[in-house]
Design a protein around this motif. Structure first.
Motif, PDB file in Angstrom:
ATOM      1  N   LEU A 117       0.827  -1.205   0.000  1.00  0.00           N
ATOM      2  CA  LEU A 117       0.000   0.000   0.000  1.00  0.00           C
ATOM      3  C   LEU A 117       0.868   1.265   0.000  1.00  0.00           C
ATOM      4  CD1 LEU A 117      -2.691   1.483   0.245  1.00  0.00           C
ATOM      5  CD2 LEU A 117      -2.564   1.147   2.738  1.00  0.00           C
ATOM      6  N   ALA A 118       1.952   1.256   0.740  1.00  0.00           N
ATOM      7  CA  ALA A 118       2.836   2.428   0.768  1.00  0.00           C
ATOM      8  C   ALA A 118       3.446   2.686  -0.604  1.00  0.00           C
ATOM      9  CB  ALA A 118       3.932   2.216   1.813  1.00  0.00           C
ATOM     10  N   GLN A 119       3.864   1.610  -1.282  1.00  0.00           N
ATOM     11  CA  GLN A 119       4.405   1.761  -2.632  1.00  0.00           C
ATOM     12  C   GLN A 119       3.350   2.316  -3.584  1.00  0.00           C
ATOM     13  OE1 GLN A 119       5.930  -2.043  -3.761  1.00  0.00           O
ATOM     14  NE2 GLN A 119       7.653  -1.988  -2.295  1.00  0.00           N
ATOM     15  N   ALA A 120       2.152   1.811  -3.458  1.00  0.00           N
ATOM     16  CA  ALA A 120       1.082   2.271  -4.337  1.00  0.00           C
ATOM     17  C   ALA A 120       0.738   3.726  -4.078  1.00  0.00           C
ATOM     18  CB  ALA A 120      -0.155   1.393  -4.154  1.00  0.00           C
ATOM     19  N   GLN A 121       0.749   4.137  -2.813  1.00  0.00           N
ATOM     20  CA  GLN A 121       0.462   5.537  -2.487  1.00  0.00           C
ATOM     21  C   GLN A 121       1.533   6.459  -3.067  1.00  0.00           C
ATOM     22  OE1 GLN A 121       0.190   5.191   1.763  1.00  0.00           O
ATOM     23  NE2 GLN A 121      -2.068   5.057   1.761  1.00  0.00           N
ATOM     24  N   ALA A 122       2.803   6.029  -2.986  1.00  0.00           N
ATOM     25  CA  ALA A 122       3.881   6.855  -3.557  1.00  0.00           C
ATOM     26  C   ALA A 122       3.717   6.972  -5.063  1.00  0.00           C
ATOM     27  CB  ALA A 122       5.239   6.257  -3.201  1.00  0.00           C
ATOM     28  N   GLN A 123       3.384   5.858  -5.706  1.00  0.00           N
ATOM     29  CA  GLN A 123       3.181   5.884  -7.146  1.00  0.00           C
ATOM     30  C   GLN A 123       1.983   6.766  -7.518  1.00  0.00           C
ATOM     31  OE1 GLN A 123       5.068   4.710  -9.559  1.00  0.00           O
ATOM     32  NE2 GLN A 123       3.624   5.500 -11.110  1.00  0.00           N
ATOM     33  N   ALA A 124       0.921   6.691  -6.695  1.00  0.00           N
ATOM     34  CA  ALA A 124      -0.252   7.524  -6.966  1.00  0.00           C
ATOM     35  C   ALA A 124       0.081   9.009  -6.828  1.00  0.00           C
ATOM     36  CB  ALA A 124      -1.382   7.142  -6.022  1.00  0.00           C
ATOM     37  N   GLN A 125       0.949   9.362  -5.851  1.00  0.00           N
ATOM     38  CA  GLN A 125       1.332  10.758  -5.693  1.00  0.00           C
ATOM     39  C   GLN A 125       2.134  11.244  -6.913  1.00  0.00           C
ATOM     40  OE1 GLN A 125       3.448  10.887  -2.002  1.00  0.00           O
ATOM     41  NE2 GLN A 125       1.572  10.698  -0.736  1.00  0.00           N
ATOM     42  N   ARG A 126       3.047  10.407  -7.419  1.00  0.00           N
ATOM     43  CA  ARG A 126       3.822  10.785  -8.602  1.00  0.00           C
ATOM     44  C   ARG A 126       2.916  10.964  -9.825  1.00  0.00           C
ATOM     45  NH1 ARG A 126       7.506   7.037  -6.326  1.00  0.00           N
ATOM     46  NH2 ARG A 126       6.730   5.364  -7.721  1.00  0.00           N
ATOM     47  N   SER A 127       1.964  10.044  -9.937  1.00  0.00           N
ATOM     48  CA  SER A 127       1.050  10.125 -11.068  1.00  0.00           C
ATOM     49  C   SER A 127       0.185  11.383 -10.987  1.00  0.00           C
ATOM     50  CB  SER A 127       0.155   8.886 -11.116  1.00  0.00           C
ATOM     51  OG  SER A 127       0.924   7.715 -11.279  1.00  0.00           O
ATOM     52  N   ALA A 128      -0.251  11.728  -9.800  1.00  0.00           N
ATOM     53  CA  ALA A 128      -1.075  12.939  -9.639  1.00  0.00           C
ATOM     54  C   ALA A 128      -0.265  14.191  -9.968  1.00  0.00           C
ATOM     55  CB  ALA A 128      -1.612  13.005  -8.218  1.00  0.00           C
ATOM     56  N   ALA A 129       1.025  14.220  -9.521  1.00  0.00           N
ATOM     57  CA  ALA A 129       1.874  15.368  -9.826  1.00  0.00           C
ATOM     58  C   ALA A 129       2.116  15.480 -11.323  1.00  0.00           C
ATOM     59  CB  ALA A 129       3.198  15.251  -9.080  1.00  0.00           C
ATOM     60  N   ARG A 152      -3.789  11.346 -17.349  1.00  0.00           N
ATOM     61  CA  ARG A 152      -4.997  11.255 -16.539  1.00  0.00           C
ATOM     62  C   ARG A 152      -5.356   9.785 -16.253  1.00  0.00           C
ATOM     63  NH1 ARG A 152      -7.928  14.102 -19.572  1.00  0.00           N
ATOM     64  NH2 ARG A 152      -7.682  16.090 -18.449  1.00  0.00           N
ATOM     65  N   ALA A 153      -5.201   8.869 -17.225  1.00  0.00           N
ATOM     66  CA  ALA A 153      -5.511   7.443 -17.025  1.00  0.00           C
ATOM     67  C   ALA A 153      -4.543   6.796 -16.039  1.00  0.00           C
ATOM     68  CB  ALA A 153      -5.465   6.720 -18.368  1.00  0.00           C
ATOM     69  N   GLN A 154      -3.267   7.179 -16.139  1.00  0.00           N
ATOM     70  CA  GLN A 154      -2.274   6.598 -15.210  1.00  0.00           C
ATOM     71  C   GLN A 154      -2.549   7.041 -13.782  1.00  0.00           C
ATOM     72  OE1 GLN A 154       0.211   4.406 -16.017  1.00  0.00           O
ATOM     73  NE2 GLN A 154       0.498   4.228 -13.779  1.00  0.00           N
ATOM     74  N   ALA A 155      -2.913   8.292 -13.589  1.00  0.00           N
ATOM     75  CA  ALA A 155      -3.212   8.782 -12.245  1.00  0.00           C
ATOM     76  C   ALA A 155      -4.446   8.075 -11.680  1.00  0.00           C
ATOM     77  CB  ALA A 155      -3.425  10.300 -12.281  1.00  0.00           C
ATOM     78  N   GLY A 156      -5.472   7.873 -12.516  1.00  0.00           N
ATOM     79  CA  GLY A 156      -6.663   7.166 -12.040  1.00  0.00           C
ATOM     80  C   GLY A 156      -6.372   5.724 -11.679  1.00  0.00           C
ATOM     81  N   SER A 157      -5.526   5.054 -12.488  1.00  0.00           N
ATOM     82  CA  SER A 157      -5.174   3.649 -12.209  1.00  0.00           C
ATOM     83  C   SER A 157      -4.394   3.528 -10.905  1.00  0.00           C
ATOM     84  CB  SER A 157      -4.350   3.090 -13.365  1.00  0.00           C
ATOM     85  OG  SER A 157      -3.892   1.782 -13.068  1.00  0.00           O
ATOM     86  N   ASP A 158      -3.457   4.427 -10.671  1.00  0.00           N
ATOM     87  CA  ASP A 158      -2.661   4.360  -9.439  1.00  0.00           C
ATOM     88  C   ASP A 158      -3.532   4.649  -8.215  1.00  0.00           C
ATOM     89  OD1 ASP A 158      -0.480   3.725 -10.945  1.00  0.00           O
ATOM     90  OD2 ASP A 158       0.329   5.768 -10.979  1.00  0.00           O
ATOM     91  N   ALA A 159      -4.466   5.568  -8.331  1.00  0.00           N
ATOM     92  CA  ALA A 159      -5.359   5.857  -7.209  1.00  0.00           C
ATOM     93  C   ALA A 159      -6.264   4.656  -6.907  1.00  0.00           C
ATOM     94  CB  ALA A 159      -6.199   7.102  -7.524  1.00  0.00           C
TER      95      ALA A 159
END
Length: 326
Positions: A117-129, A152-159
């Motif tokens: 989950l921590a890895q996924a959250q970090a990836q989601a933050q990068r995707s959002a930025a 936009r699709a990558q950020a949604g997938s990571d979230a």
């Protein structure tokens, strides 16, 4: 004129003694009206195992008196021991699985999910930025619409991945569903029943007495194969010794259950007390056509009497006896 009376002949003394002895013998040979002939009978108990096997142990011998609970014999039981061990292992496995369902995942597994989950959250933050940068670049015409859509699709997938892992951790903390636990509990109950059955089969390979008595016979020798249900020891408990005798039709009406009699036998130091336990309702012999005074004397009725348990060993099956009413 007086007539002389004839002189009565006198028997010699030896003849008188002989006649007295004959009369005494005849009197002694006459059977008393309340004395009847009979014999001893035993109701034997055949002790067997419901399963077949080789006779490995024979703990008693013929003529031995044994107490209640004494070991009699044992059959080979390798297969039954293996079956019991298998049932024990299956029960432990079923119980462990049920316990695992009740406690949820192990702490180590939960920690792994948290790391993911921590890895996924970090990836989601990068995707959002990255999506925010691309949005600004698109507004000034620096990138194409396709690149913005990809960000936009990558950020949604990571979230979405973050939300999935959060739910996995929540589920990991929960026990198994009620239906799953009920099904596993049924498996545990079935395993317990299988173990009980295996233990019962094993216990029937070693046989002990249920009551004290005389070991009358042991038909098998060590090492012989004993079929299932075949008697290995024949027991004669004291309560299974009885006396059977026959009384005439003129006497049977005066006898009843519970009435005391005495049993006499050759070699018995003293009469053995017994109690009538059965009086037959039908005669053993019935005349073919009609009853008459002569044929009625031939009617006999079976009567059984049982001695006390302490006196039963004094009598032996097949032994002729004389029964006297008290």
């Amino acid at each position: 004129m007086k007539h002389a009376h004839p002189t009565r002949p006198q028997l010699p003394a030896a003849a008188l003694a002989t006649l007295a002895a004959v009369l005494l013998l005849a009197a002694c040979s006459r059977e008393r009206a309340d004395t009847w002939q009979g014999y001893v009978e035993g109701e034997f108990v055949s002790v067997a195992s419901p399963f077949a096997g080789r006779l490995d142990t024979l703990s008693v011998q013929r003529g031995q008196q044994v107490g209640q609970g004494a070991a009699l014999f044992a059959l080979e039981s390798d297969d039954e021991r293996a079956a019991r061990q298998q049932a024990e292992d299956q029960l432990r496995a079923a119980e462990a699985q049920l316990q695992d369902m009740k406690t949820g995942k192990r702490p180590v597994e939960v920690e792994v999910s948290r790391a993911q989950l921590a890895q996924a959250q970090a990836q989601a933050q990068r995707s959002a930025a990255a999506l925010r940068r691309d949005q600004r670049q698109y507004e000034i015409g620096g990138i194409a619409q396709a690149q913005l859509d990809e960000s936009r699709a990558q950020a949604g997938s990571d979230a979405a991945r973050v939300r999935e892992l959060q739910r996995d951790i929540d589920v990991a903390r929960l026990p198994g569903r009620d239906a799953q636990q009920a099904a596993q509990a049924a498996q545990v109950a079935a395993a317990r029943a299988a173990l009980a059955q295996a233990e019962w089969k094993l216990s029937r390979k070693t046989v002990a007495t249920t009551q004290a008595g005389l070991v009358y016979d042991t038909p098998y020798r060590l090492g012989e194969w004993v079929p299932a249900g075949s008697p290995v020891v024949r027991m004669l408990p004291p309560g299974n010794v009885k006396v059977r005798f026959y009384v005439p039709e003129t006497v049977v009406g005066a006898l009843r259950n519970g009435q005391a009699v005495q049993v006499r036998c050759d070699g018995c130091a003293a009469p053995v007390a017994a109690t009538i336990s059965y009086v037959a309702n039908e005669a053993e012999y019935t005349p073919p056509v009609i009853y008459s005074n002569e044929t009625r004397r031939k009617l006999v009725f079976l009567v059984e009497a049982r001695p006390a348990a302490a006196d039963a060993p004094k009598l032996r099956p097949g032994q002729p006896v004389e029964v006297v009413r008290q």
